[in-house]
Enzyme design. Structure first.
Site, PDB file in Angstrom:
ATOM      1  N   ASP A  72       0.877  -1.166   0.000  1.00 51.08           N
ATOM      2  CA  ASP A  72       0.000   0.000   0.000  1.00 51.08           C
ATOM      3  C   ASP A  72       0.920   1.223   0.000  1.00 51.08           C
ATOM      4  O   ASP A  72       1.538   1.526   1.017  1.00 51.08           O
ATOM      5  CB  ASP A  72      -0.895  -0.005   1.246  1.00 51.08           C
ATOM      6  CG  ASP A  72      -1.933   1.122   1.207  1.00 51.08           C
ATOM      7  OD1 ASP A  72      -2.010   1.834   0.184  1.00 51.08           O
ATOM      8  OD2 ASP A  72      -2.663   1.285   2.200  1.00 51.08           O
ATOM      9  N   PHE A 121      -4.876   9.506  -6.049  1.00 50.52           N
ATOM     10  CA  PHE A 121      -3.779  10.464  -5.972  1.00 50.52           C
ATOM     11  C   PHE A 121      -2.421   9.762  -6.009  1.00 50.52           C
ATOM     12  O   PHE A 121      -1.502  10.186  -6.726  1.00 50.52           O
ATOM     13  CB  PHE A 121      -3.930  11.305  -4.689  1.00 50.52           C
ATOM     14  CG  PHE A 121      -2.802  12.287  -4.463  1.00 50.52           C
ATOM     15  CD1 PHE A 121      -2.531  13.298  -5.379  1.00 50.52           C
ATOM     16  CD2 PHE A 121      -2.030  12.210  -3.306  1.00 50.52           C
ATOM     17  CE1 PHE A 121      -1.497  14.207  -5.156  1.00 50.52           C
ATOM     18  CE2 PHE A 121      -1.001  13.115  -3.082  1.00 50.52           C
ATOM     19  CZ  PHE A 121      -0.733  14.111  -4.009  1.00 50.52           C
ATOM     20  N   SER A 139      -9.772   4.058  -4.077  1.00 50.48           N
ATOM     21  CA  SER A 139     -10.794   5.096  -4.154  1.00 50.48           C
ATOM     22  C   SER A 139     -10.410   6.078  -5.247  1.00 50.48           C
ATOM     23  O   SER A 139      -9.229   6.345  -5.465  1.00 50.48           O
ATOM     24  CB  SER A 139     -10.940   5.825  -2.816  1.00 50.48           C
ATOM     25  OG  SER A 139      -9.758   6.533  -2.527  1.00 50.48           O
ATOM     26  N   ASP A 194     -20.325   9.050   5.969  1.00 53.51           N
ATOM     27  CA  ASP A 194     -19.932  10.413   6.336  1.00 53.51           C
ATOM     28  C   ASP A 194     -19.221  10.443   7.691  1.00 53.51           C
ATOM     29  O   ASP A 194     -19.809  10.779   8.716  1.00 53.51           O
ATOM     30  CB  ASP A 194     -21.176  11.310   6.371  1.00 53.51           C
ATOM     31  CG  ASP A 194     -20.832  12.731   6.811  1.00 53.51           C
ATOM     32  OD1 ASP A 194     -19.702  13.180   6.509  1.00 53.51           O
ATOM     33  OD2 ASP A 194     -21.662  13.385   7.484  1.00 53.51           O
ATOM     34  N   ALA A 195     -17.963  10.047   7.685  1.00 51.71           N
ATOM     35  CA  ALA A 195     -17.144  10.108   8.902  1.00 51.71           C
ATOM     36  C   ALA A 195     -15.703   9.829   8.501  1.00 51.71           C
ATOM     37  O   ALA A 195     -15.449   9.270   7.435  1.00 51.71           O
ATOM     38  CB  ALA A 195     -17.607   9.077   9.912  1.00 51.71           C
ATOM     39  N   GLY A 223      -7.603   1.779   5.295  1.00 49.06           N
ATOM     40  CA  GLY A 223      -6.704   1.423   4.198  1.00 49.06           C
ATOM     41  C   GLY A 223      -5.842   0.211   4.549  1.00 49.06           C
ATOM     42  O   GLY A 223      -5.599  -0.660   3.713  1.00 49.06           O
ATOM     43  N   ASP A 224      -5.417   0.162   5.817  1.00 46.44           N
ATOM     44  CA  ASP A 224      -4.586  -0.956   6.289  1.00 46.44           C
ATOM     45  C   ASP A 224      -5.399  -2.246   6.313  1.00 46.44           C
ATOM     46  O   ASP A 224      -4.905  -3.324   5.959  1.00 46.44           O
ATOM     47  CB  ASP A 224      -4.040  -0.649   7.691  1.00 46.44           C
ATOM     48  CG  ASP A 224      -3.338   0.703   7.743  1.00 46.44           C
ATOM     49  OD1 ASP A 224      -2.585   0.996   6.796  1.00 46.44           O
ATOM     50  OD2 ASP A 224      -3.547   1.470   8.701  1.00 46.44           O
TER      51      ASP A 224
END
Length: 313
Positions: A118, A153, A188, A228-229, A235-236
């Site tokens: 990652d 990104f 994402s 929504d938080a 990700g891990d």
């Protein structure tokens, strides 16, 4: 159900952060992998009281030299045989270069070793690691990776290409394949989902070699419901679950991604429900209340009901 035999003697080396309280880095990866039957050896790149999204945090950072010392110990006992390596967030070039050296050596010892990387560098157009890490990831780390899980990104940084359309995303994944990894998942993107702005688009691509030696490619697309938080450690968890489910479904990226994303969905849903309950009506939950409900999600991790379907492109 899982075929336990396939996991039986599968050993993972995970080099990530550790927190005393909460779930991020190794704390996010270890339990779910163990629940799915993997033996996990973990090296903690940092040891902090909690993740850095809290008001306060304290702790220690492992240096490249200290990492090497730990690895030397493993090597002296001749137990440096791994089936998988998993790495995440790192903010130090010398540490990352030491990780590269270790992976090269482990791949020599076991040529079929799979490296799940990652490449954590930033999000939404901003880097949150020193810029000097980009060339290390691009030129040294990614070429060693077998499975890569960048966000949009990070994929743009690594390839030098912008993603504005699905075609761009497919092109970027192909460029990343050329750099090394056989499996790439864009975890994402900012692409618009056809289901509207309550969904986020993730894409995946897997290079497959057919028995006759020709190459084929499976590409998939997923629309994932947004929550929504701000969660930390997701990700891990994603990278760890992708490791597990690609192992259990080796030539089927569609199923592996569906199960990975479904685990995420169940854990996040359980977490937000709990956090909102504890915070009380109309109050925004605190970082402590938003810690992933990992242990409570054990059954979902072991056997996730699939709630998000992947489309084959």
């Amino acid at each position: 159900r899982l075929n336990r035999r396939t996991v039986m003697e599968c050993r993972v080396l995970s080099i990530q952060s550790h927190v005393v309280r909460g779930y991020v880095g190794n704390k996010s990866a270890l339990f779910p992998l163990q629940v799915l039957g993997f033996e996990v050896d973990s090296i903690n790149s940092v040891q902090f009281s909690n993740h850095t999204g809290y008001a306060h945090w304290k702790g220690q950072v492992l240096t490249a030299e200290e990492l090497n010392v730990l690895y030397e110990g493993i090597k002296l006992n001749k137990v440096n045989h791994y089936d998988y390596i998993l790495t995440g967030y790192s903010r130090d070039t010398s540490f990352l270069e030491m990780v590269v050296d270790i992976i090269q050596e482990l791949k020599k010892a076991n040529p079929s070793l799979v490296y799940v990387c990652d490449p954590v560098m930033g999000d939404h157009g901003a880097m949150y690691v020193p810029e000097i890490l980009l060339p290390v990831y691009r030129d040294k780390v990614v070429p060693l990776a077998d499975i890569l899980t960048p966000n949009q990104f990070e994929a743009e940084l690594l390839t030098g290409r912008k993603i504005n359309t699905q075609e761009d995303a497919i092109e970027v994944m192909d460029l990343l394949h050329k750099m090394g990894p056989e499996t790439v998942v864009l975890t994402s993107t900012d692409l618009l989902s056809k289901h509207g702005d309550k969904f986020l688009v993730a894409l995946g691509s897997q290079k497959l070699t057919k028995p006759d030696g020709t190459n084929s490619n499976q590409k998939i697309c997923m629309d994932i419901p947004k929550v929504d938080a701000v969660f930390v450690g997701t990700g891990d968890l994603f990278a760890a679950m992708l490791l597990a489910w690609t192992h259990l479904h080796p030539k089927d990226l569609k199923t592996a991604c569906e199960k990975t994303v479904s685990v995420m969905h169940h854990v996040i849903h359980r977490t937000i429900t709990y956090a909102n309950d504890v915070a009380g009506p109309g109050k925004r939950p605190s970082p402590a209340q938003l810690e992933l409900r990992m242990v409570q999600s054990k059954a979902d991790i072991e056997n996730p009901s699939v709630v998000v379907e992947a489309k084959v492109l």
